[in-house]
Design a protein around this motif. Structure first.
Motif, PDB file in Angstrom:
ATOM      1  N   MET A 161       0.831  -1.202   0.000  1.00 19.40           N
ATOM      2  CA  MET A 161       0.000   0.000   0.000  1.00 19.40           C
ATOM      3  C   MET A 161       0.868   1.256   0.000  1.00 19.40           C
ATOM      4  O   MET A 161       1.880   1.325   0.695  1.00 19.40           O
ATOM      5  N   MET A 162       0.476   2.244  -0.796  1.00 20.40           N
ATOM      6  CA  MET A 162       1.149   3.529  -0.837  1.00 20.40           C
ATOM      7  C   MET A 162       0.096   4.636  -0.786  1.00 20.40           C
ATOM      8  O   MET A 162      -1.069   4.417  -1.121  1.00 20.40           O
ATOM      9  N   GLU A 163       0.533   5.825  -0.362  1.00 18.11           N
ATOM     10  CA  GLU A 163      -0.379   6.962  -0.290  1.00 18.11           C
ATOM     11  C   GLU A 163      -0.539   7.605  -1.668  1.00 18.11           C
ATOM     12  O   GLU A 163       0.425   7.761  -2.412  1.00 18.11           O
ATOM     13  N   LEU A 164      -1.769   7.966  -1.992  1.00 21.00           N
ATOM     14  CA  LEU A 164      -2.072   8.688  -3.229  1.00 21.00           C
ATOM     15  C   LEU A 164      -2.376  10.146  -2.904  1.00 21.00           C
ATOM     16  O   LEU A 164      -2.843  10.476  -1.811  1.00 21.00           O
ATOM     17  N   GLY A 165      -2.110  10.995  -3.861  1.00 20.86           N
ATOM     18  CA  GLY A 165      -2.522  12.390  -3.754  1.00 20.86           C
ATOM     19  C   GLY A 165      -3.125  12.817  -5.081  1.00 20.86           C
ATOM     20  O   GLY A 165      -3.244  12.020  -6.006  1.00 20.86           O
ATOM     21  N   PHE A 166      -3.504  14.078  -5.178  1.00 20.25           N
ATOM     22  CA  PHE A 166      -3.994  14.632  -6.436  1.00 20.25           C
ATOM     23  C   PHE A 166      -3.334  15.987  -6.652  1.00 20.25           C
ATOM     24  O   PHE A 166      -3.190  16.769  -5.709  1.00 20.25           O
ATOM     25  N   ASN A 167      -2.935  16.258  -7.889  1.00 19.05           N
ATOM     26  CA  ASN A 167      -2.346  17.568  -8.158  1.00 19.05           C
ATOM     27  C   ASN A 167      -3.446  18.579  -8.471  1.00 19.05           C
ATOM     28  O   ASN A 167      -4.642  18.275  -8.388  1.00 19.05           O
ATOM     29  N   LYS A 168      -3.063  19.779  -8.846  1.00 20.65           N
ATOM     30  CA  LYS A 168      -4.044  20.852  -9.047  1.00 20.65           C
ATOM     31  C   LYS A 168      -4.969  20.590 -10.223  1.00 20.65           C
ATOM     32  O   LYS A 168      -6.015  21.239 -10.355  1.00 20.65           O
ATOM     33  N   TRP A 169      -4.614  19.629 -11.081  1.00 20.18           N
ATOM     34  CA  TRP A 169      -5.453  19.285 -12.223  1.00 20.18           C
ATOM     35  C   TRP A 169      -6.317  18.056 -11.939  1.00 20.18           C
ATOM     36  O   TRP A 169      -7.022  17.588 -12.832  1.00 20.18           O
ATOM     37  N   GLY A 170      -6.255  17.522 -10.724  1.00 26.82           N
ATOM     38  CA  GLY A 170      -7.044  16.345 -10.382  1.00 26.82           C
ATOM     39  C   GLY A 170      -6.431  15.037 -10.834  1.00 26.82           C
ATOM     40  O   GLY A 170      -7.094  13.998 -10.831  1.00 26.82           O
ATOM     41  N   MET A 171      -5.145  15.062 -11.219  1.00 26.20           N
ATOM     42  CA  MET A 171      -4.465  13.837 -11.638  1.00 26.20           C
ATOM     43  C   MET A 171      -3.888  13.123 -10.421  1.00 26.20           C
ATOM     44  O   MET A 171      -3.340  13.772  -9.519  1.00 26.20           O
ATOM     45  N   PRO A 172      -3.981  11.794 -10.347  1.00 25.99           N
ATOM     46  CA  PRO A 172      -3.465  11.056  -9.183  1.00 25.99           C
ATOM     47  C   PRO A 172      -1.939  11.064  -9.152  1.00 25.99           C
ATOM     48  O   PRO A 172      -1.284  10.892 -10.186  1.00 25.99           O
ATOM     49  N   THR A 173      -1.382  11.261  -7.963  1.00 30.06           N
ATOM     50  CA  THR A 173       0.068  11.285  -7.791  1.00 30.06           C
ATOM     51  C   THR A 173       0.475  10.347  -6.661  1.00 30.06           C
ATOM     52  O   THR A 173      -0.308  10.095  -5.733  1.00 30.06           O
ATOM     53  N   VAL A 174       1.686   9.842  -6.742  1.00 32.92           N
ATOM     54  CA  VAL A 174       2.250   9.022  -5.681  1.00 32.92           C
ATOM     55  C   VAL A 174       3.616   9.589  -5.312  1.00 32.92           C
ATOM     56  O   VAL A 174       4.408   9.937  -6.189  1.00 32.92           O
ATOM     57  N   TYR A 288      -2.729   0.309  -4.134  1.00 31.81           N
ATOM     58  CA  TYR A 288      -2.346  -1.043  -3.759  1.00 31.81           C
ATOM     59  C   TYR A 288      -1.690  -1.722  -4.956  1.00 31.81           C
ATOM     60  O   TYR A 288      -2.316  -1.882  -6.011  1.00 31.81           O
ATOM     61  N   LEU A 289      -0.424  -2.106  -4.783  1.00 32.95           N
ATOM     62  CA  LEU A 289       0.282  -2.879  -5.798  1.00 32.95           C
ATOM     63  C   LEU A 289       0.177  -4.338  -5.396  1.00 32.95           C
ATOM     64  O   LEU A 289       0.765  -4.769  -4.402  1.00 32.95           O
ATOM     65  N   CYS A 290      -0.589  -5.108  -6.132  1.00 31.59           N
ATOM     66  CA  CYS A 290      -0.903  -6.481  -5.759  1.00 31.59           C
ATOM     67  C   CYS A 290       0.176  -7.442  -6.276  1.00 31.59           C
ATOM     68  O   CYS A 290       0.793  -7.195  -7.304  1.00 31.59           O
ATOM     69  N   LYS A 291       0.349  -8.534  -5.554  1.00 30.56           N
ATOM     70  CA  LYS A 291       1.385  -9.518  -5.926  1.00 30.56           C
ATOM     71  C   LYS A 291       0.766 -10.658  -6.710  1.00 30.56           C
ATOM     72  O   LYS A 291      -0.427 -10.882  -6.660  1.00 30.56           O
TER      73      LYS A 291
END
Length: 291
Positions: A161-174, A288-291
């Protein structure tokens, strides 16, 4: 007997939950993924995307189906740059709700002039029943699905599991650390990277980000140019002997380099990164990066 009945009930519940997924089959063309679905009942071919600031809809499609789409659009004189160059936005809807197959889109829509394609941001797609913005994609199986929150726990078992964010354009960031070895030079950059399903490569670096500028400034990493038939430079990049990002290691890969003036991120993670099943919980900002 009681234990068997409990297992049978659980298995039935999971089966019913899976049947409630909104499933979309993907096809690959020129390195990108597309899917056929319906938009408010209108048959449409979409480009699988996440690196666009809303639903990018060609003006011909809008004009042909605006009665079915029922969107409140306003005239617009915006310019937007994405795959294929600079485009003129004729109309925009600040917010729209559209039925996409068995799921629901909610977000901005931009009606783009002279562009026949429909570029669809998966981060703005939610489950029809519980309104969870959770997308599971499995590119090896050529599908993605919008799942309910009840399904997440079982599907994300043993995942990283990693945290996601969003930039000013609404694009997902990690936010993660990139380490690489190229031309004998070792570098490490910690920062935000856009998860971009419209990027057919592994990684594109933002050439004008100060940290990327510093990495490339000493000239030890050699940039190579790709030119079209007219001799115009259409891309730059370098070869990395080894590259690790989000804990995943890659060897012998090409890293693209380009200037993205309107973006603050270090670069873009593309489709070649997401070669394992991946779940985006956009509601709770988890990857979530699944194995």
């Amino acid at each position: 007997l009681v234990v068997w009945m409990l297992f049978a009930i659980l298995a039935h519940s999971l089966s019913v939950a899976a049947q409630n997924d909104a499933v979309f089959k993907l096809t690959k063309e020129d390195g990108h993924f597309y899917f056929w679905t319906s938009v408010n009942g209108v048959r449409a071919k979409m480009m699988f995307e996440s690196g666009v600031p809303g639903f990018m809809m060609g003006d011909a499609f809008y004009e042909a189906h605006k009665d079915s789409l029922k969107m409140d659009v306003k005239p617009c004189d915006e310019k937007i740059r994405y795959l294929g160059g600079l485009h003129h936005v004729r109309y925009s809807a600040a917010w729209a709700r559209l039925r996409i197959g068995n799921a629901v889109f909610e977000g901005p829509v931009k009606i783009v002039e002279d562009d026949a394609s429909l570029k669809f941001p998966i981060q703005m797609l939610h489950h029809a029943s519980d309104s969870s913005y959770i997308v599971r994609m499995d590119l090896d199986k050529s599908e993605f699905r919008v799942i309910s929150r009840a399904r997440l726990q079982s599907l994300a078992k043993k995942a990283t599991m990693m945290e996601l964010g969003f930039n000013k354009w609404g694009m997902p960031t990690v936010r993660t650390t990139l380490t690489l070895k190229a031309d004998g030079r070792q570098a490490s950059l910690e920062g935000n990277y856009i998860a971009d399903m419209g990027n057919a490569g592994l990684l594109f670096m933002n050439k004008i980000h100060p940290s990327v500028v510093k990495m490339l400034d000493d000239g030890r990493i050699e940039l190579k140019e790709a030119r079209n038939k007219a001799g115009k430079v259409v891309a730059e990049g370098f070869y990395a002997d080894k590259l690790t990002i989000c804990g995943r290691q890659f060897k012998g890969v090409t890293v693209g380099v380009s200037s993205f003036k309107s973006l603050d991120e270090y670069g873009f993670l593309g489709l070649k990164f997401f070669t394992i099943p991946t779940i985006f919980d956009f509601s709770e900002k988890k990857l979530y990066l699944c194995k």
